[in-house]
Design a protein around this motif. Structure first.
Motif, PDB file in Angstrom:
ATOM      1  N   CYS A 190       0.837  -1.189   0.000  1.00 14.84           N
ATOM      2  CA  CYS A 190       0.000   0.000   0.000  1.00 14.84           C
ATOM      3  C   CYS A 190       0.877   1.247   0.000  1.00 14.84           C
ATOM      4  CB  CYS A 190      -0.944   0.016   1.207  1.00 14.84           C
ATOM      5  SG  CYS A 190      -0.101  -0.191   2.796  1.00 14.84           S
ATOM      6  N   GLY A 191       0.263   2.383  -0.372  1.00 14.29           N
ATOM      7  CA  GLY A 191       0.965   3.653  -0.378  1.00 14.29           C
ATOM      8  C   GLY A 191      -0.005   4.804  -0.219  1.00 14.29           C
ATOM      9  N   ILE A 192       0.529   5.953   0.203  1.00 17.61           N
ATOM     10  CA  ILE A 192      -0.266   7.161   0.438  1.00 17.61           C
ATOM     11  C   ILE A 192       0.213   8.251  -0.521  1.00 17.61           C
ATOM     12  CG2 ILE A 192       1.319   7.897   2.286  1.00 17.61           C
ATOM     13  CD1 ILE A 192      -1.058   9.197   3.682  1.00 17.61           C
ATOM     14  N   PHE A 193      -0.745   9.051  -1.052  1.00 19.22           N
ATOM     15  CA  PHE A 193      -0.438  10.037  -2.075  1.00 19.22           C
ATOM     16  C   PHE A 193      -1.323  11.269  -1.892  1.00 19.22           C
ATOM     17  CE2 PHE A 193      -0.251   5.684  -3.451  1.00 19.22           C
ATOM     18  CZ  PHE A 193       1.035   5.546  -3.945  1.00 19.22           C
ATOM     19  N   MET A 194      -0.755  12.462  -2.076  1.00 18.03           N
ATOM     20  CA  MET A 194      -1.553  13.685  -2.031  1.00 18.03           C
ATOM     21  C   MET A 194      -2.610  13.652  -3.136  1.00 18.03           C
ATOM     22  SD  MET A 194      -0.787  15.969   0.347  1.00 18.03           S
ATOM     23  CE  MET A 194      -1.316  17.518  -0.358  1.00 18.03           C
ATOM     24  N   SER A 195      -3.801  14.230  -2.841  1.00 17.89           N
ATOM     25  CA  SER A 195      -4.868  14.262  -3.845  1.00 17.89           C
ATOM     26  C   SER A 195      -5.394  15.670  -4.115  1.00 17.89           C
ATOM     27  CB  SER A 195      -6.026  13.344  -3.429  1.00 17.89           C
ATOM     28  OG  SER A 195      -6.501  13.681  -2.134  1.00 17.89           O
ATOM     29  N   TYR A 196      -4.969  16.672  -3.365  1.00 13.50           N
ATOM     30  CA  TYR A 196      -5.264  18.082  -3.655  1.00 13.50           C
ATOM     31  C   TYR A 196      -6.756  18.324  -3.888  1.00 13.50           C
ATOM     32  CZ  TYR A 196      -0.208  18.438  -4.122  1.00 13.50           C
ATOM     33  OH  TYR A 196       1.132  18.398  -3.881  1.00 13.50           O
ATOM     34  N   GLN A 197      -7.517  18.221  -2.818  1.00 10.32           N
ATOM     35  CA  GLN A 197      -8.967  18.412  -2.890  1.00 10.32           C
ATOM     36  C   GLN A 197      -9.390  19.572  -1.992  1.00 10.32           C
ATOM     37  OE1 GLN A 197      -9.105  13.823  -2.113  1.00 10.32           O
ATOM     38  NE2 GLN A 197     -11.223  14.534  -2.301  1.00 10.32           N
ATOM     39  N   GLY A 198     -10.476  20.222  -2.363  1.00 10.21           N
ATOM     40  CA  GLY A 198     -11.123  21.187  -1.499  1.00 10.21           C
ATOM     41  C   GLY A 198     -10.581  22.593  -1.602  1.00 10.21           C
ATOM     42  N   ASP A 199     -10.979  23.408  -0.646  1.00  7.61           N
ATOM     43  CA  ASP A 199     -10.611  24.816  -0.609  1.00  7.61           C
ATOM     44  C   ASP A 199      -9.095  24.959  -0.516  1.00  7.61           C
ATOM     45  OD1 ASP A 199     -10.867  27.547  -0.490  1.00  7.61           O
ATOM     46  OD2 ASP A 199     -11.124  27.590   1.684  1.00  7.61           O
ATOM     47  N   GLY A 200      -8.494  25.655  -1.479  1.00  6.81           N
ATOM     48  CA  GLY A 200      -7.046  25.765  -1.513  1.00  6.81           C
ATOM     49  C   GLY A 200      -6.368  24.457  -1.828  1.00  6.81           C
ATOM     50  N   LYS A 201      -7.158  23.468  -2.259  1.00  8.68           N
ATOM     51  CA  LYS A 201      -6.665  22.133  -2.614  1.00  8.68           C
ATOM     52  C   LYS A 201      -5.974  21.448  -1.447  1.00  8.68           C
ATOM     53  CE  LYS A 201      -8.355  22.864  -6.617  1.00  8.68           C
ATOM     54  NZ  LYS A 201      -9.702  22.330  -6.911  1.00  8.68           N
ATOM     55  N   GLY A 202      -6.439  21.748  -0.238  1.00  3.13           N
ATOM     56  CA  GLY A 202      -5.860  21.107   0.926  1.00  3.13           C
ATOM     57  C   GLY A 202      -6.841  20.945   2.069  1.00  3.13           C
ATOM     58  N   THR A 203      -8.086  20.576   1.765  1.00  2.00           N
ATOM     59  CA  THR A 203      -9.096  20.364   2.804  1.00  2.00           C
ATOM     60  C   THR A 203      -9.086  18.911   3.244  1.00  2.00           C
ATOM     61  OG1 THR A 203     -10.503  22.088   1.852  1.00  2.00           O
ATOM     62  CG2 THR A 203     -11.535  20.555   3.395  1.00  2.00           C
ATOM     63  N   ALA A 204      -8.661  18.676   4.457  1.00  3.78           N
ATOM     64  CA  ALA A 204      -8.499  17.303   4.949  1.00  3.78           C
ATOM     65  C   ALA A 204      -9.838  16.584   5.032  1.00  3.78           C
ATOM     66  CB  ALA A 204      -7.833  17.320   6.318  1.00  3.78           C
ATOM     67  N   THR A 205      -9.828  15.295   4.694  1.00  2.00           N
ATOM     68  CA  THR A 205     -10.985  14.444   4.946  1.00  2.00           C
ATOM     69  C   THR A 205     -11.142  14.277   6.449  1.00  2.00           C
ATOM     70  OG1 THR A 205     -10.695  13.264   2.857  1.00  2.00           O
ATOM     71  CG2 THR A 205     -11.946  12.144   4.592  1.00  2.00           C
ATOM     72  N   ASP A 206     -12.377  14.427   6.939  1.00  2.00           N
ATOM     73  CA  ASP A 206     -12.620  14.410   8.384  1.00  2.00           C
ATOM     74  C   ASP A 206     -14.008  13.842   8.654  1.00  2.00           C
ATOM     75  OD1 ASP A 206     -12.128  14.847  11.073  1.00  2.00           O
ATOM     76  OD2 ASP A 206     -12.794  16.934  11.029  1.00  2.00           O
ATOM     77  N   LEU A 242     -12.145   8.133   8.399  1.00  2.00           N
ATOM     78  CA  LEU A 242     -10.811   8.629   8.075  1.00  2.00           C
ATOM     79  C   LEU A 242     -10.682  10.102   8.438  1.00  2.00           C
ATOM     80  CD1 LEU A 242      -8.001   8.317   6.758  1.00  2.00           C
ATOM     81  CD2 LEU A 242      -9.078   8.981   4.584  1.00  2.00           C
ATOM     82  N   HIS A 243      -9.535  10.441   9.039  1.00  2.00           N
ATOM     83  CA  HIS A 243      -9.211  11.829   9.394  1.00  2.00           C
ATOM     84  C   HIS A 243      -7.806  12.122   8.875  1.00  2.00           C
ATOM     85  CE1 HIS A 243     -12.656  11.776  12.225  1.00  2.00           C
ATOM     86  NE2 HIS A 243     -12.267  10.518  12.413  1.00  2.00           N
ATOM     87  N   ASP A 244      -7.731  12.774   7.719  1.00  2.00           N
ATOM     88  CA  ASP A 244      -6.421  13.116   7.168  1.00  2.00           C
ATOM     89  C   ASP A 244      -5.713  14.114   8.071  1.00  2.00           C
ATOM     90  OD1 ASP A 244      -6.217  11.533   4.888  1.00  2.00           O
ATOM     91  OD2 ASP A 244      -7.456  12.888   3.715  1.00  2.00           O
ATOM     92  N   SER A 245      -4.384  14.106   7.997  1.00  4.65           N
ATOM     93  CA  SER A 245      -3.569  14.837   8.962  1.00  4.65           C
ATOM     94  C   SER A 245      -3.172  16.224   8.469  1.00  4.65           C
ATOM     95  CB  SER A 245      -2.293  14.034   9.268  1.00  4.65           C
ATOM     96  OG  SER A 245      -2.619  12.756   9.751  1.00  4.65           O
ATOM     97  N   THR A 246      -3.005  17.144   9.394  1.00  2.50           N
ATOM     98  CA  THR A 246      -2.388  18.467   9.222  1.00  2.50           C
ATOM     99  C   THR A 246      -2.883  19.216   7.994  1.00  2.50           C
ATOM    100  OG1 THR A 246      -0.493  17.503   8.047  1.00  2.50           O
ATOM    101  CG2 THR A 246      -0.273  17.782  10.430  1.00  2.50           C
ATOM    102  N   ASN A 247      -4.190  19.223   7.809  1.00  5.75           N
ATOM    103  CA  ASN A 247      -4.797  19.990   6.717  1.00  5.75           C
ATOM    104  C   ASN A 247      -4.304  19.559   5.341  1.00  5.75           C
ATOM    105  OD1 ASN A 247      -6.379  21.647   8.447  1.00  5.75           O
ATOM    106  ND2 ASN A 247      -4.546  22.864   8.900  1.00  5.75           N
ATOM    107  N   CYS A 248      -3.865  18.325   5.227  1.00  5.80           N
ATOM    108  CA  CYS A 248      -3.526  17.736   3.937  1.00  5.80           C
ATOM    109  C   CYS A 248      -4.594  16.709   3.584  1.00  5.80           C
ATOM    110  CB  CYS A 248      -2.154  17.068   3.992  1.00  5.80           C
ATOM    111  SG  CYS A 248      -0.788  18.228   4.251  1.00  5.80           S
ATOM    112  N   VAL A 249      -4.660  16.354   2.317  1.00  8.89           N
ATOM    113  CA  VAL A 249      -5.678  15.398   1.885  1.00  8.89           C
ATOM    114  C   VAL A 249      -5.018  14.371   0.971  1.00  8.89           C
ATOM    115  CG1 VAL A 249      -6.397  16.956   0.022  1.00  8.89           C
ATOM    116  CG2 VAL A 249      -7.930  15.135   0.773  1.00  8.89           C
ATOM    117  N   PHE A 250      -5.396  13.108   1.162  1.00 11.05           N
ATOM    118  CA  PHE A 250      -4.699  12.005   0.513  1.00 11.05           C
ATOM    119  C   PHE A 250      -5.666  11.014  -0.124  1.00 11.05           C
ATOM    120  CE2 PHE A 250      -2.282  13.365   4.253  1.00 11.05           C
ATOM    121  CZ  PHE A 250      -1.049  13.665   3.691  1.00 11.05           C
TER     122      PHE A 250
END
Length: 397
Positions: A190-206, A242-250
């Motif tokens: 498995c691997g984790i990758f930025m997906s650039y979503q939301g306001d400013g392209k950095g709205t974390a999934t929460d 899922l709660h993405d970390s530090t205002n990043c989205v993956f």
């Protein structure tokens, strides 16, 4: 006579002190024997090279189960602070603060077959120069052994300095909670990758329901420790918020030795209506239903959402250039590469030191070829492709 009494008193005192030292030492060993064993395994594999923007590479073998069962039993964690609190209390018994953090990760990954019929999962980790560790865990208790890669900057360690001194090395005890990619002994990677979503392209999934909680990297740890297949991994993940970390989205990619793979994305209606991370839903894009792929024989992920009809313009699709290059190569090869070295060569073609790196801030920190059939790892640091001193091989057999 007086001197004899003094010597007897001194011997008695010395005996008491020695007993206390042995008792204290025994208590420390009993309390932290796994942690002490883990720290003793930490060693450097390759040095820093500021001229080439290289961080150092380390190796770490984790002893014991690192309390991940307890983490899940308490309901996981819905934010970084709660995760840090759990790690601090469990691993250092509340005595030494720990750290976990993430930030922008621009990466590429793909699956393919080799000419011998092995299935491989291949990944570039792109970031600013940083130190990394190849981490081995074998927690027992019905869980899987695994190798994973950890960015030591995410554990609070200075990315511009070597990891030296006990205080800094202690922070590496949190490594099992911060994998970026990995493989377990069931042949699941498995691997984790930025997906650039939301306001400013950095709205974390929460997501906030009645389900227990996982943060970005603990989702990967769940897969590595417990999943027997991609289907099993997806079923496990569906049981958590899922709660993405530090205002990043993956988004995430998972593959196994059967040739099955999937990209997991938490998405809103579309790119224009995805500013509320709490309202997203999980979409699983299987390799045999991936509308962007010509064939189920391979699957690719970079840094844009793959869910159909999410974008109105390709201009929004981060990493599309790398994606298309990998797709062209895999299409021409019918999804079959000669061997693991050929897979590494394809990762080298999209290495960020030479690929569209106008800002000079992103470098490929590590490239990993996970052989899901052999349960092995071919790992190259800092784009030193073909250089044995920077090339490391591991096996879970």
């Amino acid at each position: 006579m007086k001197n004899v009494r003094v010597r007897k008193c001194l011997k008695a005192i010395l005996g008491v002190v020695l007993a206390l030292v042995l008792l204290l030492g025994g208590g420390i060993f009993a309390l932290w024997h796994n942690e002490l064993s883990t720290l003793s395994s930490f060693r450097k594999l390759s040095d820093r090279d500021d001229a080439h923007h290289d961080g150092a590479v380390y190796e770490l073998t984790v002893s014991g189960d690192y309390y991940f069962d307890d983490f899940l039993a308490q309901g996981g964690a819905s934010n970084d602070s709660d995760l840090i609190s759990f790690i601090t209390q469990s691993i250092t018994k509340g005595m030494i603060p720990m750290h976990i953090k993430t930030t922008d990760i621009s990466c590429s990954a793909f699956t393919a077959d080799t000419a011998d019929g092995d299935r491989v999962f291949d990944r570039n980790y792109d970031f600013s120069p940083t130190n990394t560790a190849i981490v081995y865990t074998n927690p027992g208790k019905g869980r899987h052994a695994s190798y994973s890669t950890v960015d030591l900057h995410f554990l609070g360690l200075d990315q511009d300095k070597d990891v030296e001194g006990l205080a800094n090395k202690i922070l590496t005890l949190a490594a099992p909670y911060a994998p970026l990619d990995g493989i377990n002994d069931a042949g699941v990677a498995c691997g984790i990758f930025m997906s650039y979503q939301g306001d400013g392209k950095g709205t974390a999934t929460d997501i906030d329901t009645e389900k227990p909680d996982l943060t970005s990297t603990t989702l990967l740890r769940l897969v590595l420790d417990y999943a027997d297949s991609v289907e099993d991994a997806v079923e496990l993940i569906q049981q958590y918020d899922l709660h993405d970390s530090t205002n990043c989205v993956f988004h995430y990619m998972i593959a196994d030795s059967t040739g099955r793979s999937a990209v997991l994305e938490w998405v809103g209606e579309d790119s224009a209506h995805d500013n509320d991370g709490s309202q997203r839903h999980l979409n699983v894009i299987w390799n045999d239903t991936d509308s962007l792929s010509d064939s189920a024989d391979w699957q690719i992920v970079t840094n844009f959402i793959k869910t159909p009809d999410y974008y109105t313009s390709t201009d929004e699709m981060k990493g599309l250039d790398r994606y298309e290059h990998l797709a062209d190569r895999l299409r021409a090869a019918n999804g079959v590469l000669a061997d693991e070295d050929a897979a590494m060569e394809l990762l080298a073609e999209v290495g960020r030191r030479t690929w569209n790196n106008d800002d000079g801030n992103s470098f490929t920190i590590h490239s990993a070829v996970y052989n899901l059939t052999d349960k092995s790892l071919l790992w190259v640091g800092n784009e030193h492709y073909g250089e044995e001193v920077y090339t490391f091989r591991y096996s879970l057999k």
